[in-house]
Structures are given as structure tokens and as C-alpha cells.
Motif scaffolding. Structure first.
Motif, PDB file in Angstrom:
ATOM      1  N   LEU A 268      44.709  27.123  44.143  1.00 56.31           N
ATOM      2  CA  LEU A 268      44.841  26.805  45.579  1.00 56.31           C
ATOM      3  C   LEU A 268      43.365  26.541  46.216  1.00 56.31           C
ATOM      4  O   LEU A 268      43.557  26.118  47.194  1.00 56.31           O
ATOM      5  N   LEU A 269      42.529  27.153  45.779  1.00 58.48           N
ATOM      6  CA  LEU A 269      40.909  26.967  46.344  1.00 58.48           C
ATOM      7  C   LEU A 269      40.574  25.635  45.783  1.00 58.48           C
ATOM      8  O   LEU A 269      39.800  25.082  46.740  1.00 58.48           O
ATOM      9  N   SER A 270      40.850  25.050  44.481  1.00 56.66           N
ATOM     10  CA  SER A 270      40.227  23.812  44.209  1.00 56.66           C
ATOM     11  C   SER A 270      41.049  22.517  44.539  1.00 56.66           C
ATOM     12  O   SER A 270      40.329  21.458  45.062  1.00 56.66           O
ATOM     13  N   GLY A 271      42.429  22.806  44.735  1.00 58.13           N
ATOM     14  CA  GLY A 271      43.211  21.547  45.113  1.00 58.13           C
ATOM     15  C   GLY A 271      43.074  20.332  44.256  1.00 58.13           C
ATOM     16  O   GLY A 271      42.936  19.263  44.499  1.00 58.13           O
ATOM     17  N   GLY A 272      42.535  20.834  43.032  1.00 57.34           N
ATOM     18  CA  GLY A 272      42.125  19.781  41.884  1.00 57.34           C
ATOM     19  C   GLY A 272      40.746  19.175  41.976  1.00 57.34           C
ATOM     20  O   GLY A 272      40.340  18.229  41.201  1.00 57.34           O
ATOM     21  N   GLN A 273      40.046  19.777  43.051  1.00 54.16           N
ATOM     22  CA  GLN A 273      38.470  19.181  43.205  1.00 54.16           C
ATOM     23  C   GLN A 273      37.590  20.260  42.674  1.00 54.16           C
ATOM     24  O   GLN A 273      38.153  21.260  41.991  1.00 54.16           O
ATOM     25  N   TYR A 274      36.284  19.576  42.370  1.00 56.62           N
ATOM     26  CA  TYR A 274      35.217  20.466  42.108  1.00 56.62           C
ATOM     27  C   TYR A 274      34.957  21.839  42.610  1.00 56.62           C
ATOM     28  O   TYR A 274      34.935  21.757  43.887  1.00 56.62           O
ATOM     29  N   LEU A 275      34.975  22.990  41.974  1.00 51.74           N
ATOM     30  CA  LEU A 275      34.396  24.220  42.458  1.00 51.74           C
ATOM     31  C   LEU A 275      32.846  24.585  42.055  1.00 51.74           C
ATOM     32  O   LEU A 275      32.959  24.630  40.605  1.00 51.74           O
ATOM     33  N   ARG A 276      31.915  24.918  42.734  1.00 47.95           N
ATOM     34  CA  ARG A 276      30.692  25.055  42.160  1.00 47.95           C
ATOM     35  C   ARG A 276      30.725  26.314  41.100  1.00 47.95           C
ATOM     36  O   ARG A 276      30.144  26.516  40.392  1.00 47.95           O
TER      37      ARG A 276
END
Length: 299
Positions: A268-276
Motif C-alpha cells: 500500500l505504501l510503495s505502490g511498487g515504487q522505491y521506499l527510503r
């Protein structure tokens, strides 16, 4: 190796230790934790045969007796140096009790003073030293005879962070030398950093016993640290989140109902994208201590 089996201890009609079973291997460090009055010092005194007890305590498969004292180093919580003596005379007196000759003390003491960064010389009176340096001198007396079993009762009490680090290095050196080390501490961060295993005494009973990482992970990976642009309120509404707080570093700390929610929250937080930052961890030993000792498990 130290083995404790079915240890029970009573003072009159009051029982203070109940069926304690512990094993501490050579070359390992055990952190003994518990509230004040939980029985930690009584356990130490039982190991040292200072008090009568029921059960068995063995060092290298034999009951501990006076003959073993030359192989044991004990730093009591109450410091007990003779103030009018010089550092050398104090160390010499205690080292002689463990079989060291004066010439051995004279050769080794300068090395220990340097190793522990004691501000003072062997000829200085104990009373002229600061409390922290007196504590280091007592540790020298505990270790100068090269014991194979080392028991340290609150060794970091009253020390500043720099001297805590100095003492930690000495404790780790003991482990490298193959010694069996037990120390008690109220600072759970010290236990996490130094110890292979941890045992918690709660009301005289063994509440926790195991390797530090295994003990922590047995409570579940219920602490989640994330760095995100989402607001606190949005994070609090995520599935399985019981509590959210902003940490001093700018990340958020989420308390989860169960570790199984971590994967869903990540998606839910990443949506498949980078999370620091996305770090799912078990409770700290401090949090576990509070849970087991009756504190708030959300603190």
C-alpha cells in the motif's frame, strides 16, 4: 561452562528463587535482567556459594567450591575498595587472595591501568581517584587473575558514555579469551549490544531465557519503521496498525497487531515504487522487559 539446575532459594519462610535453570557456555555473555528485588543478586550469591540454596550449580561439570574461586571474578554492585590504600596495594591484596605473586601484579597492573584508561597511577591513594576511576580499579581487581567465570553486577553504573565504551571493550575481550561472562544491567541497549543470550528474572522466576535475537523475534515483527510522505493519520488508518508515532529521525514507527500485516502495508505504501525506509522489527529488549515486568506494552 556454567550450569544451574533447579535452583531454589528461600530466606526463612520467604522463597525468592523458584526452579531456575540456566546454562552459559564458554566464550559467551549472558545478560541477566529484572526489576530491583527480582532475585538477580541472590542468583549471583548462590553461584558464588555465599548463601545456601537448593539445586545444583556446576562449573565445568563439577559443583563450585572454594577451590574454584581462583577461577572466578566477581564485581559486586556495592563497591568495596579500601580508601586509604594505594591502587597497587589494593590490587595486590585482592590478587594475592587469588594466588598471584606481587611480581605478577607489578607487571600486569600498568597494562590494566592503560587498558581501562584509569586517570591515576599505581601509587595514588584510592580516595584520590574519581568514583568512575575507582570503579575501573575494582574491575581490575576482578579480572587481573584471568578468571574463567566472570560475574559483573551492574558494571556500568555511574559511568559516563566514554567509560562505558571502554568497559564494554574489556567485556568483549573476555568473551574472545573464552571466559564465561554474566552481567546484570538495567540498560537493555547494553544487553542487546553485548550479549549472546538474555535471562530475565521476574518475581524470582525465570521469565525469559534464550539467545537475544531469538527472544526478540519470538514476540513477533510488530514494530514497523517507515519514511514516507503520507500523514500520520493516513498511516494510522492502514490495516493492522494500532499506533503511530513520529520518531526524532523523521521516520514513523508503527505498532502492528500482528507481523503478517507488514507485507500488505508495504504494498500500500510503495505502490511498487522505491521506499527510503521500510524496516520491520521485533520489540526491543526494553519493550519486552516492560511487557514481562507488567509495564505498558505500547511504550
Amino acid at each position: 561452562m556454567l550450569q544451574i539446575e533447579q535452583l531454589n532459594k528461600s530466606y526463612g519462610s520467604k522463597q525468592v528463587l523458584f526452579d531456575i535453570n540456566l546454562t552459559v557456555e564458554d566464550g559467551t555473555i549472558l545478560g541477566l535482567i529484572g526489576k530491583n528485588g527480582s532475585g538477580k543478586t541472590t542468583l549471583f550469591h548462590s553461584i558464588l556459594n555465599f548463601v545456601n540454596f537448593q539445586g545444583q550449580i556446576k562449573l565445568d561439570d563439577h559443583p563450585i567450591s572454594v577451590k574454584d574461586y581462583d577461577q572466578i571474578g566477581y564485581l559486586p554492585e556495592e563497591r568495596s575498595l579500601i580508601q586509604k590504600l594505594t591502587v597497587f596495594d589494593q590490587i595486590k591484596y585482592l590478587a594475592n587472595l587469588h594466588g598471584l605473586k606481587n611480581s605478577e601484579v607489578k607487571a600486569q597492573l600498568p597494562l590494566w591501568l592503560e587498558k581501562l584508561q584509569v586517570k591515576g597511577s599505581a601509587n595514588d591513594k584510592i580516595k584520590s581517584l574519581s568514583k568512575g576511576n575507582q570503579q575501573k580499579v575494582q574491575l581490575i581487581a576482578t579480572l587481573i587473575h584471568n578468571p574463567k567465570l566472570v560475574i559483573l553486577d551492574e558494571p556500568f553504573s555511574g559511568l559516563d558514555p566514554v567509560n562505558v565504551d571502554v568497559m564494554k571493550k574489556v567485556i568483549l575481550d573476555l568473551k574472545k579469551s573464552g571466559a564465561t561472562v554474566i552481567f546484570s544491567d538495567h540498560n537493555m541497549a547494553n544487553v542487546e549490544q553485548l550479549c549472546d543470550s538474555v535471562a530475565m528474572i521476574n518475581q524470582g522466576k525465570l521469565a525469559i531465557n534464550g539467545k537475544v535475537n531469538e527472544v526478540r523475534e519470538s514476540f513477533g515483527l510488530t514494530r514497523l519503521f517507515v519514511r514516507t510522505d503520507k500523514k500520520l493519520e493516513e498511516l494510522a488508518s492502514l490495516p493492522g496498525v494500532e499506533q503511530v508515532e513520529l520518531t526524532a529521525s523523521g521516520s514513523y514507527r508503527l505498532l502492528l497487531q500482528d507481523e503478517s500485516f507488514g507485507e500488505e502495508i508495504f504494498k500500500l505504501l510503495s505502490g511498487g515504487q522505491y521506499l527510503r525506509t521500510f524496516d520491520q522489527e521485533p520489540p526491543t529488549l526494553e519493550e519486552i522487559f516492560k511487557m514481562e515486568a507488567g509495564g505498558d506494552n505500547h511504550e
